[in-house]
Motif scaffolding. Structure first.
Motif, PDB file in Angstrom:
ATOM      1  N   SER B 606      32.607  51.096  20.564  1.00  0.00           N
ATOM      2  CA  SER B 606      31.752  50.213  19.778  1.00  0.00           C
ATOM      3  C   SER B 606      30.686  49.555  20.634  1.00  0.00           C
ATOM      4  N   TYR B 609      27.014  49.991  19.989  1.00  0.00           N
ATOM      5  CA  TYR B 609      26.401  49.371  18.817  1.00  0.00           C
ATOM      6  C   TYR B 609      26.045  47.924  19.060  1.00  0.00           C
ATOM      7  N   LEU B 610      26.696  47.304  20.059  1.00  0.00           N
ATOM      8  CA  LEU B 610      26.450  45.891  20.278  1.00  0.00           C
ATOM      9  C   LEU B 610      25.065  45.660  20.846  1.00  0.00           C
ATOM     10  N   GLN B 612      22.253  47.548  20.129  1.00  0.00           N
ATOM     11  CA  GLN B 612      21.088  48.018  19.406  1.00  0.00           C
ATOM     12  C   GLN B 612      20.389  46.832  18.756  1.00  0.00           C
ATOM     13  N   THR B 614      18.015  47.102  16.070  1.00  0.00           N
ATOM     14  CA  THR B 614      17.728  47.227  14.638  1.00  0.00           C
ATOM     15  C   THR B 614      19.040  47.302  13.882  1.00  0.00           C
ATOM     16  N   PRO B 615      19.198  46.442  12.896  1.00  0.00           N
ATOM     17  CA  PRO B 615      20.457  46.509  12.149  1.00  0.00           C
ATOM     18  C   PRO B 615      20.518  47.768  11.279  1.00  0.00           C
ATOM     19  N   VAL B 616      21.693  48.273  11.108  1.00  0.00           N
ATOM     20  CA  VAL B 616      21.879  49.434  10.235  1.00  0.00           C
ATOM     21  C   VAL B 616      22.846  49.013   9.136  1.00  0.00           C
ATOM     22  N   TYR B 617      22.478  49.326   7.903  1.00  0.00           N
ATOM     23  CA  TYR B 617      23.325  48.986   6.768  1.00  0.00           C
ATOM     24  C   TYR B 617      23.765  50.311   6.186  1.00  0.00           C
ATOM     25  N   PHE B 618      25.062  50.496   6.076  1.00  0.00           N
ATOM     26  CA  PHE B 618      25.444  51.820   5.595  1.00  0.00           C
ATOM     27  C   PHE B 618      26.715  51.807   4.783  1.00  0.00           C
ATOM     28  N   VAL B 619      26.893  52.926   4.103  1.00  0.00           N
ATOM     29  CA  VAL B 619      28.100  53.125   3.325  1.00  0.00           C
ATOM     30  C   VAL B 619      28.576  54.542   3.613  1.00  0.00           C
ATOM     31  N   ASP B 620      29.882  54.679   3.830  1.00  0.00           N
ATOM     32  CA  ASP B 620      30.409  55.999   4.162  1.00  0.00           C
ATOM     33  C   ASP B 620      31.880  56.017   3.765  1.00  0.00           C
ATOM     34  N   GLY B 621      32.529  57.148   3.989  1.00  0.00           N
ATOM     35  CA  GLY B 621      33.943  57.253   3.660  1.00  0.00           C
ATOM     36  C   GLY B 621      34.758  57.446   4.916  1.00  0.00           C
ATOM     37  N   ASP B 622      36.064  57.198   4.837  1.00  0.00           N
ATOM     38  CA  ASP B 622      36.901  57.364   6.030  1.00  0.00           C
ATOM     39  C   ASP B 622      37.352  58.804   6.154  1.00  0.00           C
TER      40      ASP B 622
END
Lengths: 239, 622
Positions: B606, B609-610, B612, B614-622
């Motif tokens: 992780s 990601y700390l 970066q 630009t924020p990223v907003y996302f939706v995904d599946g596991d």
């Protein structure tokens, strides 16, 4: 599906799940000013798994940019783009790119579609291909907003409402139900929520395994964090 | 490294204090008894208020001395060392008051190493006493162990107290204390057997803080002025002044993040603080989250009835909501200004705002630069603002700058079981103003390079220190004037300062580090320049930074602008760097340590990601 809202300024992320009956269509982004709309439809597993838990995923997205007159229909099967008065169909099995006046598309074979809508938004849709004979799971999609800074302040939707900064405070870290996932109290939008420290996966770099993003998980379909209830975002059609 | 293979011959702490200026030398001699070379480490702790001035290692007859360099230049060497895989930073934060200096070096078989670390600091008077803090943690009993402190105070020593958290009944009689009129000698040198936890045990009971507290006599209202080798220093803290009534607005964060212990401790501290208010003081309470509340709409005299009413009110302050610092402080300022305008508070009284917050402003005005501007402009240089940053989520530099811009100071309150006492302790320091708008004046023709000589306030139990350079090296005396505003009357005192004959005062001493006044002046000047470099216009900041850097290099002080480069014999190309941590860096280190503890399961992937932006907003599946 799991939603992740990254907050780089705070070195932190928020996350929540939204589930409903397979077939439900949710509004993810609406910007009435720029005329952008993103809706997504969920599907469930092929059959109910032994644990009885029904998992749902996005399998199809409908994207409209009214001002540019562009429309995209992206599913786990194929990609259709309506631009300059005609439909163009692309396959996930090809690597392809289209560079129009208003829309840019880049398909990476069996992996991702990057879409740039001129002067408005850039996003990536990931294709998760599951073994065709898997007893339970099906192919599904992920939607990642990469650049939304040109959208208006009236942007809303399950993802769109978070394109603006969000204020929250987290305190009172305490042991949770699972030892490695402590609970805490979050103060947000005038409400006090019990949240859990956990992580969700970002598949952009590694579409198979993903990479864990630590986040504060908001229970009950994001209730308290999202405006209204998850059902308020249910829409009747993809476009 | 391998304790059985290392013999620590000696560990010595020698501290000399001359007129509050403390010069401490920590020396350790160790022998590698193994038949092959091995790493031996030297870990010591020093007060965070001290500047390292020297470090050396003597190995096989050769001495390796640290060099103080401009931080940017040292950093280039540091980066090279980091890129080659070395851990280059020698100084880390350690607790609230200390920082840890650690170095390890490869020593040949049957060889000795001698480590010597020197640091200096100007002891600050708080609550009527100075404190010399030494932290010792030898892992094993040491053949020769001693802590020796010699205190020279020409002004006269009022008292000396010594205590240590490791002093058992057996060890207590080993502390020797000799106090004469102007000198105190303290020593503690247990034998190897006395150091052991139990007869025949390997472990040592010497582990913790050794603390010396003392104060000086204050016979003269003018204070004490010492002239030594072309420099002078003036210590001003009159003992018999009446306190000035104060008007204090407590602006208390009660946002959601304060809930639990922090809110409870704040309530407890406020209970004690309100009870301690003097009857002639006026006070107000402004608790805030995203809503700004107040106990009453103006300040009230601290009568028994009003205090009792406020105590009930405080009990009902509960945490909830977001953090609106700007509007809360503005509310406090407006109350004070309105009461002044309507003469509801005494003309000769001292106005202050005490802001307590644990987090960043995140509602209302949340741009910290604009909050600082708003507060500065509203206070208009008339009222003191003291800021208490509770815990690690607060941006300390924001509060530090805002206080410095408004005649006040900031203090960190550490989240711990004693937070209530920390809050009370801070309040006690500022509870009794004695004088305001103080000017200490010296003949222009006789002095230059004067440190700050205007102070907005003097509190009971503290001390004002001014130092300067004499333009005439042979000058033996000069006139000093002190002006200020006291209770009922203006304060004016004038006197003649005379050079003290140190040989007559301390005839038995061959040498008391003769340039201490000059070094004290340099230390004080650098500290004040560093403070100036945080506030004011850009060119003023740049000038202050450049001047502080030049002086730190000249006097060999490891400050936030300089670093000490230490070259080890086995890695000449990869030097080690000793830095001075700022309060913000300390806070960041602590925060990271706490986060690492709380979220130790956080997967390493992780990390990417700390960083970066630009924020990223996302939706995904596991």
């Amino acid at each position: 599906p799991h939603f992740i809202i990254e907050l780089p300024d705070r070195n932190d992320s928020l996350c929540f799940n939204i589930n409903d009956k397979p077939g439900t269509i949710f509004n993810l982004v609406t910007d009435p000013t720029t005329g952008i709309l993103v809706n997504g439809q969920i599907i469930g597993d092929k059959k109910i798994p032994p644990d009885g838990k029904i998992n749902t995923y996005f399998w199809r997205f409908g994207i409209v940019h009214q001002t540019l007159g562009a429309r995209l229909d992206i599913s786990t099967k194929d990609i259709s783009v309506f631009q300059d008065g005609e439909w163009v169909r692309l396959l996930w099995s090809d690597t392809a790119s289209i560079k129009g006046a208003n829309v840019e598309l880049l398909v990476t074979k069996d992996r991702s579609l990057t879409v740039t809508l001129k002067d408005s938004v850039k996003f990536v849709i990931l294709l998760h291909k599951v073994w065709a004979n898997h007893p339970y799971h099906r192919d599904y999609l992920g939607f990642y907003t990469l650049d939304s800074h040109l959208l208006s302040s009236s942007t809303h939707g399950l993802l769109g409402q978070f394109y603006r900064p969000i204020d929250y405070e987290v305190t009172d870290l305490r042991p949770g139900a699972v030892p490695e996932k402590p609970d805490a109290t979050m103060y947000v939008k005038g409400r006090e929520l019990t949240v859990t420290r956990g992580w969700q996966r970002d598949f952009r770099r590694d579409v198979k395994n993903g990479e864990d993003v630590p986040c504060w998980f908001i229970h009950n379909n994001g209730t308290g964090l999202i405006d209204g209830e998850a059902t308020d975002y249910v829409v009747s059609g993809l476009f | 490294a391998n304790e059985a293979q290392v013999e620590v011959h000696s560990m010595a702490v020698d501290c000399t204090v001359t007129s509050r200026f403390a010069h401490t030398v920590m020396t350790s001699v160790a022998l590698n008894k193994a038949n092959s070379s091995q790493e031996i480490s030297f870990d010591v702790e020093l007060p965070k208020t001290a500047f390292i001035t020297n470090f050396s290692m003597e190995i096989e007859g050769e001495v390796y001395v640290g060099q103080v360099k401009e931080k940017e230049k040292a950093k280039k060497q540091y980066e090279k060392a980091v890129s080659s895989g070395q851990t280059a930073g020698l100084v880390k934060a350690s607790g609230r008051k200390m920082e840890k200096f650690s170095v390890s070096v490869n020593i040949a078989a049957e060889s000795n190493v001698t480590f010597v670390l020197t640091y200096e600091e100007l002891l600050q008077r708080k609550l009527g006493r100075y404190e010399i803090l030494t932290r010792v943690k030898p892992k094993l009993p040491v053949q020769e162990f001693h802590i020796v402190a010699n205190i020279y105070e020409p002004q006269g020593i009022a008292f000396v107290d010594v205590h240590a958290n490791f002093l058992s009944n057996d060890l207590l009689p080993l502390v020797e204390k000799t106090v004469t009129a102007q000198k105190a000698h303290i020593s503690f040198s247990p034998t190897m057997e006395q150091q052991r936890k139990c007869p025949g045990c390997d472990g040592t009971q010497i582990d913790g803080d050794f603390v010396i507290n003392y104060d000086v006599e204050r016979a003269q209202t003018l204070g004490d002025i010492q002239i030594v080798n072309g420099y002078f220093v003036h210590f001003f803290a009159p003992s018999d002044l009446p306190r000035v009534p104060k008007n204090v607005v407590f602006v208390i964060d009660r946002s959601g993040s304060m809930s639990g212990n922090k809110m409870q401790q704040t309530r407890e501290a406020l209970q004690a603080i309100l009870t301690d208010l003097h009857e002639e003081d006026h006070f107000a309470l402004v608790p805030f989250d995203d809503k700004i509340l107040s106990w009453k709409e103006s300040l009230y005299k601290a009568t028994k009835e009003n205090v009792a009413d406020a105590l009930v009110y405080v009990q009902n302050i509960h945490a909830n909501g977001l953090t609106n610092i700007n509007d809360a402080v503005m509310k406090g300022i407006n109350m004070l200004h309105s009461d002044r305008e309507h003469k509801r508070i005494p003309e000769r009284s001292f106005d202050m705002i005490i802001l307590l917050t644990d987090g960043m402003p995140n509602t209302g005005e949340s741009n910290i630069a604009r909050i600082q501007e708003n507060v500065k402009s509203a206070l208009g240089g008339k009222t003191s603002l003291f800021c208490l940053g509770f815990g690690n989520d607060v941006d300390y530099s924001f509060l530090d700058v805002m206080s410095s811009q408004n005649r006040g100071l900031a203090r960190r309150i550490f989240e711990a079981s004693d937070a209530t006492l920390q809050l009370q302790g801070f309040y006690e320091e500022v509870a009794s103003p004695l004088l305001s708008e103080l000017d200490l004046r010296y003949p222009d023709s006789a002095v230059d390079a004067l440190t700050t000589n205007h102070f907005s306030q003097l509190f009971n139990g503290s001390e004002i220190v001014v130092a300067g350079r004499l333009t005439d090296n042979n000058l033996d005396n000069f006139m000093v004037d002190v002006f200020g505003q006291g209770f009922e009357n203006d304060f004016k005192v004038q006197g003649e300062a005379k050079a003290v004959d140190w040989n007559a005062l301390y005839p038995e001493e061959d040498y008391i580090f003769g340039d201490f006044t000059e070094r004290l002046w340099a230390y004080l000047t650098i500290q004040q320049l560093l403070d100036k470099s945080k506030i004011g216009a850009a060119d003023e900041k740049a000038n202050a930074t450049a001047e502080a850097l030049e002086m730190a290099l000249r006097y060999s002080f490891v400050t936030p602008l300089t670093s000490m480069v230490v070259t080890k014999p086995d890695s000449r190309d990869d030097p080690l760097i000793a830095d001075k941590l700022t309060e913000e860096q300390r806070q960041r280190e602590e925060k990271m340590a706490i986060r690492a503890q709380a979220y130790q399961y956080r997967p390493i992937q992780s990390q990417s990601y700390l960083h970066q932006s630009t924020p990223v907003y996302f939706v995904d599946g596991d």
